[in-house]
Design a protein around this motif. Structure first.
Motif, short mmCIF file in Angstrom:
data_model
loop_
_atom_site.label_atom_id
_atom_site.label_comp_id
_atom_site.label_asym_id
_atom_site.label_seq_id
_atom_site.Cartn_x
_atom_site.Cartn_y
_atom_site.Cartn_z
N UNK A 68 43.66 -91.64 81.30
CA UNK A 68 44.46 -91.61 80.07
C UNK A 68 44.33 -90.28 79.34
N UNK A 69 43.10 -89.72 79.27
CA UNK A 69 42.89 -88.52 78.47
C UNK A 69 43.63 -87.32 79.05
N UNK A 70 43.66 -87.22 80.40
CA UNK A 70 44.41 -86.09 80.95
C UNK A 70 45.91 -86.29 80.75
N UNK A 71 46.35 -87.56 80.74
CA UNK A 71 47.77 -87.80 80.46
C UNK A 71 48.14 -87.34 79.07
N UNK A 72 47.27 -87.65 78.08
CA UNK A 72 47.63 -87.27 76.71
C UNK A 72 47.57 -85.76 76.56
N UNK A 73 46.64 -85.11 77.28
CA UNK A 73 46.56 -83.65 77.18
C UNK A 73 47.81 -83.01 77.76
N UNK A 74 48.24 -83.48 78.93
CA UNK A 74 49.36 -82.82 79.60
C UNK A 74 50.69 -83.19 78.98
N UNK A 75 51.00 -84.48 78.95
CA UNK A 75 52.40 -84.85 78.71
C UNK A 75 52.81 -84.59 77.27
#
Lengths: 87, 100, 163, 181
Positions: B30-37
């Motif tokens: 989840x955390x990498x998703x929020x960083x990227x998208x």
């Protein structure tokens, strides 16, 4: 089909793709992230629509969303963080 | 001529947003998703709005679009920060290890 | 005197917003815009705010412009590096604790906003001058600075708010 | 074409918001529904209705739904696994009893919230505010609950009836000892 109409179509397809993430998303924060992304994309679509139809008063709706759209996201996020206690 | 520049900018923004959507599905955490998208959104939004301003020329509509861009630039980090803070304070696990 | 100037500048900015929203430059519109911005400012200062924020949260236009231009360049720079991360598929994240060298409250908030706007980093919490930043594993913009004990370019810009 | 995409999106969102079991998810779905429906109003040439929908849908309805949801008790469950793998789909596939537990709690009119925590069980017991903490090792499942919470009895009965084959141990903490973080 002009260029701007194609752009609107592409953004609509992006909205459906993000919606798949919102429906699948394992946690509630994924769904909130999708809500945020879809709200940005809706603002873009309203601006495109106002340029296509040459009616600049449609931009007021986008302005209202830009000003108020974050309130629901912040409220739901705080609601989860405080375990049901909004203050 | 100036329209072509606007079309180019809008196309670049669409490619940016497509990559953001790919990032939503490619990452498992989840955390990498929020960083990227959510942040690719920033770049795409800025670029596409500049394209629209160029397309509508010097008029009141262009100024309104600039105003909308300014407001979104102020409020968008607030909601991203609220989501990330809510997930972090609720104790959702952070994937510290290095995965292949 | 300084407060008067700031109030006048705010009234002029609000009148500009009013003119853009009404889409006309007629003389009567300018008069109504001036009247309503003055009324809105007075009402907000007297009834809605607890403290006098007008003096505390003043910021120089030159600093604001410099900040905006630097932020714009930085957003695009890290946007392109984020694309490479999407294609490669690296997804390890970490949490950095970072203490700023800004003492002004408004400056710290602007710095946190800039960090969140830049792709690849999100501010999670702020406690005094200590910021917790969520970033990618190989992101080294802020770790270099904490070892060198000096300020990043953002902070160099934002430190000039007071002076 | 564009119109059709938005209309189908509206129908799908309405169906999902009706069918979901967890009410907080329904609030998020309804937020997206009001966003898309506001754009559809604009597409059919009604900007005044769209402005009203934008203001009402993004602020007032959300606040009203959340205030209504406060009456609904939140039951937070911390889940901690011994080995260092936090892949959520992996956990979901290998612990079917979690899904059953969630369904049972929804039936008892509570709102379960499962948090897949990466910290060890001792830290959770010491610092977090929880209703139920689950520690999953290779063979056994340890469930920590607090004695003053009368819902624990119902959970224990349910687990004994439906999952007798798993090695489930239920441990009650001391009263008021570690539930105030």
């Amino acid at each position: 089909m002009t260029f701007l109409e194609t752009t609107l179509l592409v953004i609509a397809i992006y909205i459906t793709l993000v919606l798949v993430r919102v429906i699948l998303g394992p946690t509630i924060w994924d769904r909130l992230l999708g809500l945020n992304a879809i709200s940005a994309k809706i603002i873009m679509s309203i601006v495109i629509l106002s340029i296509i139809t040459q009616q600049s008063y449609l931009l007021d709706v986008a302005l209202v969303y830009a000003l108020l759209g974050f309130i629901s996201t912040v409220l739901i996020a705080r609601f989860i963080e405080k375990k049901g206690d909004i203050s | 001529m100036i329209d072509l520049l606007a079309y180019l900018l809008i196309t670049i923004a669409l490619i940016f947003m497509a990559l953001g959507v790919v990032g939503l599905f490619r990452f498992k955490d989840f955390y990498s998703r929020i960083l990227i998208s959510a942040k690719i959104e920033t770049v795409g939004f800025l670029t596409i709005m500049i394209g629209f301003v160029i397309l509508s020329g010097f008029s009141y509509a262009a100024m309104k679009i600039l105003l909308i861009t300014l407001m979104v630039m102020i409020t968008n980090p607030l909601s991203t920060h609220a989501i990330a803070r809510s997930a972090f304070l609720s104790g959702y696990a952070i994937n510290q290890g290095s995965r292949p | 005197m300084k407060k008067m100037v700031r109030t006048l500048v705010l009234i002029l900015i609000f009148t500009g917003f009013w003119l853009i929203l009404n889409e006309s430059l007629a003389f009567s519109q300018i008069l109504t815009g001036l009247f309503f911005s003055a009324v809105a400012l007075l009402f907000t200062n007297r009834y809605l705010l607890e403290d006098d924020y007008l003096g505390a949260y003043g910021i120089k236009p030159k600093v604001l412009f410099h900040y905006a231009v630097y932020l714009f360049v930085q957003i695009y720079r890290s946007g392109f590096s984020a694309i490479i991360k999407i294609i490669k598929g690296e997804d390890a994240v970490k949490i950095i604790e970072y203490e700023t060298c800004i003492s002004n409250e408004l400056g710290i908030c602007l710095l946190a906003n800039a960090i969140t706007l830049t792709p690849g980093t999100v501010t999670i919490s702020k406690n005094g001058r200590l910021l917790q930043i969520l970033a990618f594993q190989d992101e080294n913009t802020f770790t270099d600075i904490t070892e060198g004990k000096s300020c990043s370019p953002y902070e160099m810009i934002l430190r000039r708010i007071d002076s | 074409m564009t119109e059709n995409i938005f209309l189908i999106t509206l129908v799908v969102l309405a169906l999902i918001a009706l069918n979901t079991k967890k009410l907080r998810r329904a609030v998020v779905y309804l937020g997206i529904f009001s966003l898309v429906s506001s754009f559809v109003y604009l597409l059919y040439g009604a900007p005044d209705v769209a402005i009203a929908e934008a203001i009402i849908g993004s602020t007032i309805t959300t606040v009203l739904y959340l205030v209504a949801l406060r009456k609904y008790q939140v039951f937070s469950i911390f889940y901690s696994k011994s080995e260092n793998d936090h892949n959520i789909s992996y956990i979901k596939n290998n612990a079917p009893f979690l899904n059953n537990l969630e369904a049972f709690l929804i039936k008892c009119e509570m709102e379960p919230q499962i948090i897949y925590s990466g910290e060890s069980i001792e830290t959770i017991l010491d610092q977090k505010k929880f209703d139920l903490a689950i520690h999953h090792t290779d063979q056994d499942i340890w469930i920590y609950g607090c004695a003053e919470d009368y819902q624990i009895d119902a959970v224990e009965n349910y687990l004994h009836d439906n999952h007798g084959d798993l090695n489930i141990h239920l441990i009650r903490c001391e009263e008021g000892d570690d539930n105030e973080a």
